[in-house]
Design a protein around this motif. Structure first.
Motif, PDB file in Angstrom:
ATOM      1  N   GLY A  44       0.813  -1.207   0.000  1.00 40.33           N
ATOM      2  CA  GLY A  44       0.000   0.000   0.000  1.00 40.33           C
ATOM      3  C   GLY A  44       0.853   1.266   0.000  1.00 40.33           C
ATOM      4  N   ARG A  45       0.314   2.318  -0.601  1.00 40.42           N
ATOM      5  CA  ARG A  45       0.997   3.612  -0.649  1.00 40.42           C
ATOM      6  C   ARG A  45       0.013   4.678  -0.197  1.00 40.42           C
ATOM      7  NH1 ARG A  45       5.529   1.885  -1.467  1.00 40.42           N
ATOM      8  NH2 ARG A  45       6.666   1.664  -3.385  1.00 40.42           N
ATOM      9  N   LEU A  46       0.535   5.742   0.399  1.00 37.68           N
ATOM     10  CA  LEU A  46      -0.316   6.816   0.877  1.00 37.68           C
ATOM     11  C   LEU A  46       0.425   8.135   0.750  1.00 37.68           C
ATOM     12  CD1 LEU A  46      -2.746   6.829   3.705  1.00 37.68           C
ATOM     13  CD2 LEU A  46      -0.929   8.495   3.879  1.00 37.68           C
ATOM     14  N   ILE A  47      -0.268   9.142   0.215  1.00 37.19           N
ATOM     15  CA  ILE A  47       0.286  10.501   0.148  1.00 37.19           C
ATOM     16  C   ILE A  47      -0.703  11.419   0.862  1.00 37.19           C
ATOM     17  CG2 ILE A  47       1.096  12.373  -1.325  1.00 37.19           C
ATOM     18  CD1 ILE A  47       1.433  10.329  -3.588  1.00 37.19           C
ATOM     19  N   GLU A  48      -0.240  12.056   1.920  1.00 40.98           N
ATOM     20  CA  GLU A  48      -1.104  12.980   2.650  1.00 40.98           C
ATOM     21  C   GLU A  48      -1.430  14.197   1.785  1.00 40.98           C
ATOM     22  OE1 GLU A  48       1.546  13.141   6.112  1.00 40.98           O
ATOM     23  OE2 GLU A  48      -0.198  12.462   7.291  1.00 40.98           O
ATOM     24  N   LYS A  49      -2.579  14.797   2.054  1.00 42.11           N
ATOM     25  CA  LYS A  49      -3.103  15.899   1.237  1.00 42.11           C
ATOM     26  C   LYS A  49      -2.079  17.012   1.022  1.00 42.11           C
ATOM     27  CE  LYS A  49      -6.811  19.317   1.184  1.00 42.11           C
ATOM     28  NZ  LYS A  49      -8.039  19.777   1.839  1.00 42.11           N
ATOM     29  N   ASP A  50      -1.389  17.419   2.065  1.00 50.21           N
ATOM     30  CA  ASP A  50      -0.436  18.527   1.935  1.00 50.21           C
ATOM     31  C   ASP A  50       0.846  18.140   1.202  1.00 50.21           C
ATOM     32  OD1 ASP A  50       0.322  16.896   4.057  1.00 50.21           O
ATOM     33  OD2 ASP A  50       1.251  18.527   5.182  1.00 50.21           O
ATOM     34  N   LYS A  51       1.022  16.865   0.921  1.00 49.06           N
ATOM     35  CA  LYS A  51       2.227  16.403   0.215  1.00 49.06           C
ATOM     36  C   LYS A  51       1.962  16.095  -1.262  1.00 49.06           C
ATOM     37  CE  LYS A  51       5.123  16.069   3.748  1.00 49.06           C
ATOM     38  NZ  LYS A  51       4.939  15.340   4.902  1.00 49.06           N
ATOM     39  N   VAL A  52       0.698  16.156  -1.715  1.00 53.38           N
ATOM     40  CA  VAL A  52       0.378  15.856  -3.121  1.00 53.38           C
ATOM     41  C   VAL A  52       0.906  16.987  -3.995  1.00 53.38           C
ATOM     42  CG1 VAL A  52      -1.463  15.508  -4.819  1.00 53.38           C
ATOM     43  CG2 VAL A  52      -1.657  14.496  -2.537  1.00 53.38           C
ATOM     44  N   ALA A  53       1.762  16.643  -4.962  1.00 52.62           N
ATOM     45  CA  ALA A  53       2.343  17.642  -5.858  1.00 52.62           C
ATOM     46  C   ALA A  53       1.595  17.710  -7.185  1.00 52.62           C
ATOM     47  CB  ALA A  53       3.811  17.331  -6.111  1.00 52.62           C
ATOM     48  N   VAL A  55      -0.792  15.163 -10.426  1.00 45.25           N
ATOM     49  CA  VAL A  55      -1.333  13.917 -10.981  1.00 45.25           C
ATOM     50  C   VAL A  55      -0.993  13.924 -12.454  1.00 45.25           C
ATOM     51  CG1 VAL A  55      -3.381  12.530 -11.405  1.00 45.25           C
ATOM     52  CG2 VAL A  55      -3.284  13.959  -9.391  1.00 45.25           C
ATOM     53  N   HIS A  56      -0.409  12.828 -12.934  1.00 44.73           N
ATOM     54  CA  HIS A  56      -0.071  12.688 -14.347  1.00 44.73           C
ATOM     55  C   HIS A  56      -1.001  11.629 -14.943  1.00 44.73           C
ATOM     56  CE1 HIS A  56       4.042  14.596 -13.962  1.00 44.73           C
ATOM     57  NE2 HIS A  56       3.628  14.481 -12.715  1.00 44.73           N
ATOM     58  N   ALA A  57      -1.784  12.014 -15.923  1.00 44.52           N
ATOM     59  CA  ALA A  57      -2.685  11.079 -16.596  1.00 44.52           C
ATOM     60  C   ALA A  57      -2.196  10.899 -18.025  1.00 44.52           C
ATOM     61  CB  ALA A  57      -4.109  11.621 -16.587  1.00 44.52           C
ATOM     62  N   THR A  58      -1.701   9.704 -18.327  1.00 43.59           N
ATOM     63  CA  THR A  58      -1.127   9.425 -19.639  1.00 43.59           C
ATOM     64  C   THR A  58      -2.154   8.741 -20.522  1.00 43.59           C
ATOM     65  OG1 THR A  58       1.056   9.193 -18.670  1.00 43.59           O
ATOM     66  CG2 THR A  58       0.760   8.287 -20.853  1.00 43.59           C
ATOM     67  N   LYS A  59      -2.387   9.308 -21.691  1.00 42.03           N
ATOM     68  CA  LYS A  59      -3.389   8.754 -22.596  1.00 42.03           C
ATOM     69  C   LYS A  59      -2.724   7.807 -23.586  1.00 42.03           C
ATOM     70  CE  LYS A  59      -6.585  12.480 -22.055  1.00 42.03           C
ATOM     71  NZ  LYS A  59      -7.482  13.451 -22.641  1.00 42.03           N
ATOM     72  N   ASP A  60      -2.263   6.683 -23.078  1.00 37.71           N
ATOM     73  CA  ASP A  60      -1.738   5.640 -23.954  1.00 37.71           C
ATOM     74  C   ASP A  60      -2.589   4.399 -23.761  1.00 37.71           C
ATOM     75  OD1 ASP A  60      -0.929   4.710 -21.511  1.00 37.71           O
ATOM     76  OD2 ASP A  60       1.150   4.396 -22.044  1.00 37.71           O
ATOM     77  N   ALA A  61      -2.168   3.290 -24.312  1.00 39.21           N
ATOM     78  CA  ALA A  61      -2.983   2.079 -24.294  1.00 39.21           C
ATOM     79  C   ALA A  61      -3.265   1.577 -22.882  1.00 39.21           C
ATOM     80  CB  ALA A  61      -2.302   0.989 -25.110  1.00 39.21           C
ATOM     81  N   ARG A  62      -2.372   1.886 -21.931  1.00 43.24           N
ATOM     82  CA  ARG A  62      -2.546   1.313 -20.586  1.00 43.24           C
ATOM     83  C   ARG A  62      -3.074   2.317 -19.568  1.00 43.24           C
ATOM     84  NH1 ARG A  62       2.844  -1.747 -19.154  1.00 43.24           N
ATOM     85  NH2 ARG A  62       3.665   0.297 -19.588  1.00 43.24           N
ATOM     86  N   PHE A  63      -3.398   3.529 -19.992  1.00 39.89           N
ATOM     87  CA  PHE A  63      -3.977   4.532 -19.099  1.00 39.89           C
ATOM     88  C   PHE A  63      -3.165   4.687 -17.801  1.00 39.89           C
ATOM     89  CE2 PHE A  63      -7.554   2.390 -21.305  1.00 39.89           C
ATOM     90  CZ  PHE A  63      -7.806   3.389 -22.228  1.00 39.89           C
ATOM     91  N   THR A  64      -1.884   4.964 -17.934  1.00 33.83           N
ATOM     92  CA  THR A  64      -1.020   5.115 -16.768  1.00 33.83           C
ATOM     93  C   THR A  64      -1.352   6.398 -16.019  1.00 33.83           C
ATOM     94  OG1 THR A  64       0.721   3.987 -17.975  1.00 33.83           O
ATOM     95  CG2 THR A  64       1.382   5.170 -16.005  1.00 33.83           C
ATOM     96  N   THR A  65      -1.488   6.281 -14.718  1.00 31.53           N
ATOM     97  CA  THR A  65      -1.733   7.438 -13.864  1.00 31.53           C
ATOM     98  C   THR A  65      -0.685   7.442 -12.755  1.00 31.53           C
ATOM     99  OG1 THR A  65      -4.093   7.132 -14.231  1.00 31.53           O
ATOM    100  CG2 THR A  65      -3.468   8.663 -12.501  1.00 31.53           C
ATOM    101  N   VAL A  66      -0.035   8.580 -12.552  1.00 29.61           N
ATOM    102  CA  VAL A  66       0.962   8.709 -11.492  1.00 29.61           C
ATOM    103  C   VAL A  66       0.580   9.896 -10.621  1.00 29.61           C
ATOM    104  CG1 VAL A  66       3.386   9.091 -10.941  1.00 29.61           C
ATOM    105  CG2 VAL A  66       2.783   7.749 -12.954  1.00 29.61           C
ATOM    106  N   ILE A  67       0.494   9.655  -9.328  1.00 33.04           N
ATOM    107  CA  ILE A  67       0.250  10.724  -8.363  1.00 33.04           C
ATOM    108  C   ILE A  67       1.578  10.953  -7.654  1.00 33.04           C
ATOM    109  CG2 ILE A  67      -1.125  11.487  -6.386  1.00 33.04           C
ATOM    110  CD1 ILE A  67      -3.126   9.170  -7.331  1.00 33.04           C
ATOM    111  N   THR A  68       2.149  12.139  -7.826  1.00 34.36           N
ATOM    112  CA  THR A  68       3.478  12.396  -7.264  1.00 34.36           C
ATOM    113  C   THR A  68       3.372  13.145  -5.949  1.00 34.36           C
ATOM    114  OG1 THR A  68       3.710  14.463  -8.500  1.00 34.36           O
ATOM    115  CG2 THR A  68       4.592  12.482  -9.535  1.00 34.36           C
ATOM    116  N   ALA A  69       4.356  12.885  -5.090  1.00 37.92           N
ATOM    117  CA  ALA A  69       4.428  13.545  -3.786  1.00 37.92           C
ATOM    118  C   ALA A  69       5.531  14.600  -3.820  1.00 37.92           C
ATOM    119  CB  ALA A  69       4.720  12.514  -2.703  1.00 37.92           C
ATOM    120  N   LYS A  70       5.383  15.630  -2.987  1.00 39.66           N
ATOM    121  CA  LYS A  70       6.426  16.651  -2.875  1.00 39.66           C
ATOM    122  C   LYS A  70       7.643  16.029  -2.200  1.00 39.66           C
ATOM    123  CE  LYS A  70       3.068  20.350  -2.563  1.00 39.66           C
ATOM    124  NZ  LYS A  70       2.291  21.220  -1.692  1.00 39.66           N
ATOM    125  N   GLY A  71       8.825  16.348  -2.712  1.00 42.64           N
ATOM    126  CA  GLY A  71      10.050  15.782  -2.148  1.00 42.64           C
ATOM    127  C   GLY A  71      10.171  14.315  -2.508  1.00 42.64           C
TER     128      GLY A  71
END
Length: 198
Positions: A44-53, A55-71
């Motif tokens: 499991g992974r967790l990013i607290e609200k104040d650490k969310v930098a 969201v990357h939504a990639t429109k390719d065949a696999r619909f990759t989504t990355v939620i990045t954290a600050k630091g």
């Protein structure tokens, strides 16, 4: 919660999370924070609200989504099962953050598209050169294999003696050419990543 490959992505009042446990109680999830991270399962992974930098939504065949954290945080990278699921992930993060975020459209560079194939082609050429040197220096010598790896040694020797120096170069060249062809095909592909920065 939104189902993705390998688990679920969700948003609590305080964080964004990925869990391998799909049967989490909605009441417990609402208040989920860093102290309750153990409930998310081993991976499991967790990013607290104040650490969310972003969201990357990639429109390719696999619909990759990355939620990045600050630091240096626990970034969450998932493959959504559909484009609709990916849009729901983005909307959930935006709702948590209370804003749509600044939107940038990014296109991948050549190394992102073809870097892996180029690296494998170069590695194949280097290994081919090493094998060619070894096979050339062997000549007609016979091998006395003994010990735990005797079978493997005999197999490698028989392949090397069967191919010979020219065969080694030919096989290595064909494999490298296949990787280079793959790199060329991948260089023609392009996709758009929408980055929502907060």
């Amino acid at each position: 919660m939104i189902e993705v490959n390998g688990g679920v992505v969700g948003v609590s009042d305080r964080a964004v999370f990925f869990s391998t446990q799909k049967d989490l109680e909605p009441r417990a999830l609402a208040m989920l924070g860093k102290k309750e991270k153990a409930k998310l399962g081993e991976h499991g992974r967790l990013i607290e609200k104040d650490k969310v930098a972003s969201v990357h939504a990639t429109k390719d065949a696999r619909f990759t989504t990355v939620i990045t954290a600050k630091g240096l945080g626990d970034d969450i990278g998932v493959h959504a099962l559909s484009e609709a699921a990916q849009k729901r992930i983005v909307a959930s993060v935006q709702a948590l953050m209370g804003q749509a975020g600044k939107v940038d459209q990014l296109r991948p560079g050549l190394l992102q598209r073809s870097g892996k194939s180029i690296f494998l082609a170069i590695a194949t050429l280097v290994l081919t050169g090493l094998f060619h040197f070894v096979v050339s220096s062997m000549g007609n010598a016979s091998v006395e294999a003994s010990g735990k790896h005797a079978g493997k040694e005999k197999l490698l020797y028989s392949i090397a003696s069967t191919l010979g120096p020219k065969g080694t170069l030919l096989v290595g060249g064909v494999i490298a050419a296949l990787f280079l062809f793959s790199a060329y095909k991948n260089s023609k592909k392009s996709w758009v990543t929408e980055r929502y920065s907060f």
